[in-house]
Design an enzyme around this catalytic site. Structure first.
Site, PDB file in Angstrom:
ATOM      1  CE  LYS A 119      -2.322   3.413   1.968  1.00 47.97           C
ATOM      2  NZ  LYS A 119      -1.855   4.519   2.800  1.00 47.97           N
ATOM      3  CG  ASP A 137      -6.963   3.046   0.635  1.00 48.94           C
ATOM      4  OD1 ASP A 137      -8.113   2.622   0.442  1.00 48.94           O
ATOM      5  OD2 ASP A 137      -6.585   4.141   0.194  1.00 48.94           O
TER       6      ASP A 137
END
Length: 208
Positions: A119, A137
DNA sequence: CTCCCGATAT
DNA sequence: ATATCAGGAG
């Protein structure tokens, strides 16, 4: 599905034409640090402390040589401060030792750094280096699932699904748009389906 | 899977 | 009271 994705992309572009990372930064290192700090924390809170932080620690070496307790205090308001301070320090130590204090523009290298997962790596690559990447996310996961763009829960599987569906040059912008949409409309607790321009194409909305 | 952290919305 | 907030490591 192809038609559905096309329409979703079009609507996202109409409603969120100029999305940008909400985190404030002026270089790759600052974005890297801000993204680490943003874990389980609002971006506003991160932006509140970063002006002071970036001034005090302008280079990777400054974090690498920082006193851990002091660094913990400096980032405390963002939560998880012991882990984050440790990760930032260790990460920057590697940057100094192996990469001349520069942030490498490479996914495999970035994800091997302490405290950097897919991420964080994809946020930095996409926004500081213009290298396309799907950022999964918490918002992207939720919105993609509700829309029916993936059936998976696992972040890496979701990333792969979306990479198949979305043209590569749109990966970064699409991630930002989904995140923004997830924050403002498709919220975790009380999704504003009545205000949602995508509800025609949303699996979850059709169920209700 | 749990832990790390604390503020805020519901 | 509990879930959630731009996650990642062990």
């Amino acid at each position: 599905m192809k038609e559905k994705v096309k329409n979703i992309l079009k609507i996202l572009d109409e409603h969120y034409p100029n999305v940008r990372v909400a985190l404030n930064y002026t270089n790759p290192l600052e974005l890297l640090i801000a993204t680490i700090l943003s874990a389980q924390c609002t971006d506003e809170r991160v932006n509140q402390i970063t002006p002071y932080l970036f001034k005090k620690y302008p280079t990777a070496k400054d974090y690498a040589t920082a006193d851990l307790k002091t660094l913990e205090e400096d980032i405390k308001p963002t939560g998880f401060y012991k882990n984050k301070a440790k990760h930032i320090k260790e990460c920057c130590q590697v940057l100094v030792e192996k990469y001349h204090g520069q942030v490498p523009a490479n996914l495999e290298i970035l994800t091997k750094l302490p405290g950097i997962g897919r991420k964080t790596a994809n946020v930095v690559l996409g926004n500081a280096f213009d290298i396309p990447g799907i950022v999964v996310d918490t918002h992207v996961r939720r919105v993609a699932k509700r829309l029916g763009l993936t059936k998976h829960q696992d972040a890496l599987k979701i990333e792969k699904d979306l990479m198949q569906l979305i043209p590569k040059e749109k990966w970064t912008k699409f991630s930002l748009q989904l995140t923004w949409h997830g924050r403002r409309i498709c919220k975790a607790r009380k999704p504003q389906c009545n205000k949602c321009p995508l509800h025609k194409w949303c699996d979850e909305y059709q169920k209700v």
